[in-house]
Every structure is written in structure tokens, then in C-alpha cells.
Design an enzyme around this catalytic site. Sequence first.
Site, mmCIF file in Angstrom:
data_model
loop_
_atom_site.group_PDB
_atom_site.id
_atom_site.type_symbol
_atom_site.label_atom_id
_atom_site.label_comp_id
_atom_site.label_asym_id
_atom_site.label_seq_id
_atom_site.Cartn_x
_atom_site.Cartn_y
_atom_site.Cartn_z
ATOM 1 C CB SER A 174 -0.967 -0.041 1.182
ATOM 2 O OG SER A 174 -1.978 0.939 1.061
ATOM 3 C CG ASP A 221 -6.784 -2.359 -4.028
ATOM 4 O OD1 ASP A 221 -7.508 -1.908 -3.125
ATOM 5 O OD2 ASP A 221 -5.548 -2.265 -4.014
ATOM 6 C CG HIS A 247 -5.515 -2.539 -0.028
ATOM 7 N ND1 HIS A 247 -4.905 -1.885 -1.070
ATOM 8 C CD2 HIS A 247 -4.885 -2.107 1.099
ATOM 9 C CE1 HIS A 247 -3.955 -1.086 -0.605
ATOM 10 N NE2 HIS A 247 -3.920 -1.205 0.707
#
Length: 804
Positions: free
Chosen positions: A670, A743, A777
Amino acid sequence: MGKRVSGLIKHLSFLVLLIWILSPLTFSQEPYKLPPKEIVDILDAPPLPLVSFDPQQKTMLMSHYQPMPSIAQISQPFYRLAGIRITPHNNSRQVIRFFTHFVLKDIQTGKEIKIELPEEPVYSQPVWSPDGRYLAVKRCLNRGQELWIIETRTGQARKVFGPELNSVLNDGFVWLPDSKGLLVFSNPENRGPEPVAPRVPVGPNIQETAGKFASVPTYQDLLKTPYDEKLFEYYATTQILRLNLATNEQQKINSPGMYQFVLPSPDGKYLLVKKIKRPFSYSVPYRSFTHSLEIWDSQGNLVKVVAELPAAEEVPRNGVPTGPRTPEWQPLKPATLVWVEALDDGNPEKNVPHRDRVMFLESPFSGEAREALRLPQRFQGIIWLGRADQGLVSEYEWKKRWRTTYLFDLKKPGMLRKIFDLSAQDQYNDPGRPVMISTPEGDRVALQEGDFIYLTGNGASPDGDRPFLDKFNLKTLKKKRLWRCEKGVYENFLAFDGKRRDRIITSFESPTQPPNYYLLEIKTGKRKALTAFPDPAPQLTAVKKQLIKYKRDDGVELSGLLYLPPDYKEGERRPAVIWAYPREYNDPATAGQVRGSPYRFTFYRGASQLFYLTQGYVVLDNAQMPVVGDPKTMNDTFIPQIVANAKAAIDALDRLGVADRKRIGVGGHSYGAFMTANLLAHSDLFAAGVARSGAYNRTLTPFGFQNERRTLWEAPELYWKVSPFMHAHKINEPILLIHGEADNNSGTFPIQSERMFAALKGLGGTARLVMLPYESHGYSARESVLHVLAEMIEWFDKYVKNKK
């Protein structure tokens, strides 16, 4: 200035378009890979169960779950609507953790009871009734969901509802305060078939704006078409039922609607209802849709409309909506509703004496709401005390990242007494949080004895976390330390043993001992084991872990957890991996504080970077990557600061003699992926990088990113400078990009990795792009997790360990 900004934006747009045109993506689908067998064996081992306690702390529940769901489970069809993912086959939000069986254990006697449930298919995590006599659990079927009730005394279970249970907007059920029944959310009768998508469009999909400022984040999974609206309404609409456990009688409450929550008052005579209404929004998730806050009686009759609120599309950046928010029933009172309202139009940039006020309204709700208190800064939350009408309210000043906590009393409106006042980032001086207990109605309040409450916290220190338990006087503000975790291990306070204050329930672990639960005598230190969970990965017991401290060139103190592989011999310089995640701080003192503990047990789960240890790598995990400065401008120096942090970490490994500084890889997930790409673009410190689920072009998040408060139009140079996409031509080290195709994290659209790879490909870089079907994610499916680890190891073996 205007011409320079305009020129930058034109230049940016041209570059994006050029790379898009010149670098078409081509994909080939490969079978899922497996990492080395020792990694597969560790990940397939049963994980330790999740443990919870009944409201009276007499019984513990051990909930066992699958190590990882299969790709077949994750790939079940789902709709991406209004910010949530709906699985139509069972009228639920998408679930990625599946529980398989449950065991109850009496804390005093040690007697265990295995709960009798059908073995297939899978379950949700059970929820205790307020009195602890029952557990409610959802059984997830191929078509629908069932609600089962477990008697905790015997472990016997029975189905009480289903398969029409609906948990799209909420958990699907709520316990009533008397524990004699539940509110259940059901598909409406005669709901009919799912709406059919039009085969031929009736026209274009149109959105319009005119003079309204809606600087909303880049949410994903939003509504896009009128058909999306129909689907969302179809699956979100439920009928509320009151279910009597003794008779299994079902009573309809009001009519079908889109209910985000329905909360019974402590006396059970009223219901607080949040009802979603049209028109829907295409800019924000369902929780910010047009809605009403209503009070009903227990039969579903409308008593009062507290508020009718529009979609929260025009909330100022870093602000809050206007009107009532965070409504809740006040504990220890029959039926008093409490909520918060903004006094600054929700705008943190407005200069006002007070930002928020707390309001309350008592039953029978025929009068007007009264103001309880006003806060100079933004309301952050209330912890109710064990005395009716008293509580601790916290506010947060975003410019200083400062938290202040006050004592208040609803019987004395306007009274605020400051209790705690410190930086929200100051872990060393964190006073902790109150020890909480459950009321007979199921509400949570602070354990209070006269003027005393109890505080427990992480106990951060230069040597790592050492959890503690304090007794705190609300009048004198003096505290007495009752217990603190001893050095060299990690033990965490969970609860008192019933009404005793000399014995506590703890979780105890060490680098070689997995977490287990104990009864601890505070004075003598004698422990009685409640569980005996084994080490799930004994193959890695020989891994050595230590906290290392070092400084960057400007004197900011840094630290990280250093792991040495099981076969490491002193004096060896091994290939190394530095894994990190940048965080922002106001000042160097708090930035340099040690967070976490080197004495905790290490779990090897999921796509963890720690699996590099099995292949002989040294790993510096959670290497501190602070970005220090004024909250509004700190990102102006983001690049030089992360480069300085990385250099300091490499220098520390070099001084220790454990790593070959020419064979060090960097990685992150991330925002850590964003960091990784920037480090490769703006330094030559690393041999290669792994970037997972990142965002690389900040012009695609134009209204801010992470804690950045300026927009693209306010700070175009910054957005250009920190976007590794704009500096892809400088990335001359190999980079592995991994991203979930589904995601749903704000800002990290899959196109971020696709376009980054296209840029590197067009510029002759060395890169590999792995797109994971059905993954979000984070990565959940067994096949995906194993494949990610195989890719990560192969990449660093090729470009770091065996670097030429």
C-alpha cells in the site's frame, strides 16, 4: 504562479496520455505457483483460534477458522455496490474468514465443551448474549444464511431462523437487552427475482454538478448506473423481525426498508433506527447516503424523527457532516439518546471557539434535545463511566495531532474537567484506556469503584512495549501502578477475574512461546494456564529477533525489528530485505519512539515478508520510515526523508555485519509500495524492490492522499514530485508489482499498478506485474497467498541474492 500550474498540468496530462498510447498492456495467464514446501507447510498448519470471553468473564470461547479460504470461495460472484461487496447467493457482505468449529471452556474448572453444530459448511464468529447464556452465530449456506443459537451451559445448538437472513447492511441480527430474543433482518416476503440488467441501454449514464464543492476521497465500488441503484435497493431492503427464543415466535417490526442499524434502548422499550433513503449518491458509500434517524417504540411505531439528513457529498476536506452524527443510547439510563453536532459547519479550517457539541434527549422524546457540552476541537468519542450520566469525552486537534480528554456529567451541563492532554502520537506518555465491563443490558462502561477507574495500555518504552494496569483517581488525577509486564516477555492484561482485583486474566507470549491465556496472581506472579496452544510453526523457532536502534543523518532516532534466519552464523553477511511503511509525525521526539515489542511471538501468516527468512535472508521488518514536519507541508520533504531513513537502515545493518549492503531489497504494501517505488526512483540504495497494492500516480487521487491535506490544484508541484510514475525513467532497479484485481481501498485502484508497469515497459525498465483475480487490497485465497510468496522469493533470489 497560475501559468506555472497550468503548464505543469498540461505537461502531466500529455505525459500520461503518451505513455497510455505507447505502452499497451498485454497479459498472459499463468497457473498459480507454489513457494518452497516449508512455506506451504507452515501456512497450511491450523492457526491459533480466536478467543473471546462472556460478559461476566466466566467462560471463554475458542473460535477455530480456516487458515486461508480457497480461490473457489473468494471467487464466488459478488456485486460491487455503494462501497460494499454483496454476495447475492446468501444476501450478505462478502466474507473472507470462515469459522469451522467452536469450543467453550470454564475459566475456573477448565472444563471444555465442544459446541454441537453441523460440520458443513462454514460459520461467522459467534456473538454473546448480554447475560452470557447464549451465543448467536450465522451459518453460511450455498443459498442463504441461517441463524443458530448456542446454549453456553451445554454447548447445544439449534437453528432459529433462515435461510432468509440478510446481512448486507449490518450483521443480520441484534441481541435484545433482556437476552430473551433478538431482532433479525430478513429478506422481505415475496421479494421476487433480482432485477435484470437491461440488454440494450436506454440512454447514457449522467452525473451533474453546479457550484457545489464535493472534495470527496477516491472511493471504490460506488454506484454508477440506475441498474446499480436497483440492485443495491433489492439486496439492502430487509424486514425487521422480533424473534422470541423461548417460543421461536416471529413478530414483524414496521415495514421493509434499508436499515443500516436498529439499536434497542437499554430498557428495551425503544429502537434507534438509521434508515437509508433515495436519492442515492454516486460519489460516497452507503453509510453517507441520504438517511433519517428515527426513534420507534418496541413495536415499530414511529415516536420521533431525530433528523433527515442528505447525502454527505459536500463535507469539507478532513471535516465532518453537519447535523446529528454518532448517535448512541446512553448506558445505565432507560432510554436517553446522545449524539454530536458540528458547530463549524464541519469545516476544520473555520476559526471558531467550539467545533462540536454533544446533545441528549430523554424518553418519552416529546421535548427538545438539550446541549450537554461544547468542545473546542473535534469530537473523537465518549467512554461512559460506571456512574450514570458521567463519562470521558475526547477531542482531537488535527493541526497538532493533539488529543484532550475531559470528565463530564450530564447532570451538570457544560461542565468539563481536563483529565488527559497530550500528543496523539506520544506513545511513551499514553495513559492507557479504561478497563471496560458489560452492563446487564449489554452496554460497555468503564469499571468504576468510587472515584477510581482502572487504566490499561501498551506501555511503550525505549525497550519496547510493556503493558500495564493502573488504578486512577478521577478527582486527584493520581494513579497507582498495580501491574506491569516483566522484561523479556510480552504479557497483556485482558480482564479482572470476576470481582477479584488481585487476580487478572492475561495473554502471555515470548519469542519462543505462542500466546496463551492465564490467570495471574498479581502479588505473587503465579500463573494458572487456561490454554495450551502449540507453536504453529516450530520449523522457525530458531529465528533470532532483536530490536535495533539507529539514527539518520539529521539525528532523528529510528528503530526496527531485525530477524536472522534459523541457519545464520555470526559474522555472515547475508542478502537482506527491508520492509517498511511511512508514517507522518509532527516532531522528531515522537517520530523516534519505539513501537511494538521484540519479545512478542512471531506469527508467519499470509503473504508475510518474514517468509524470506526460510530462504536465508536477513529481514529488517517495520523499519521506521518517519516523515517529520508541519502536518500541512511535511510531504514537501517526503522524498529526501524516506531516502535518509533507508540509508540509515542500510548503514545500521552494515555496522552490525549481518547484511551485504550491495544485496539488499526493499518492499512494502500500500503506502509502503508507494515508498518502495520512490526509493528506487530517487536513490541507488537497493538492488530491487517489491511493491504490493500501491498507488504511484498521485494525480489519480487529486483531493489528497494518506494525510496530505492539499489538493492537486493547490500543490501541483508536490503531486508531481512524489509520484513515482512521473519519475519512472529514473527507476533503474528491477521492481515487482503485485495488485489485487478487485482492490477496494480508496486510492489504490488496480490501474495504478497497470499504468506504472506500462510506464516502465515503455521506458525499458525491468519489471513484472502480477494481477491477482478476485483479490482486494490484501490477499486472502490460499492460491493467491502462495503465489505471491513464490513471486516475491523468485524476484529477490534473481535480483538480490544472486545479483551479478
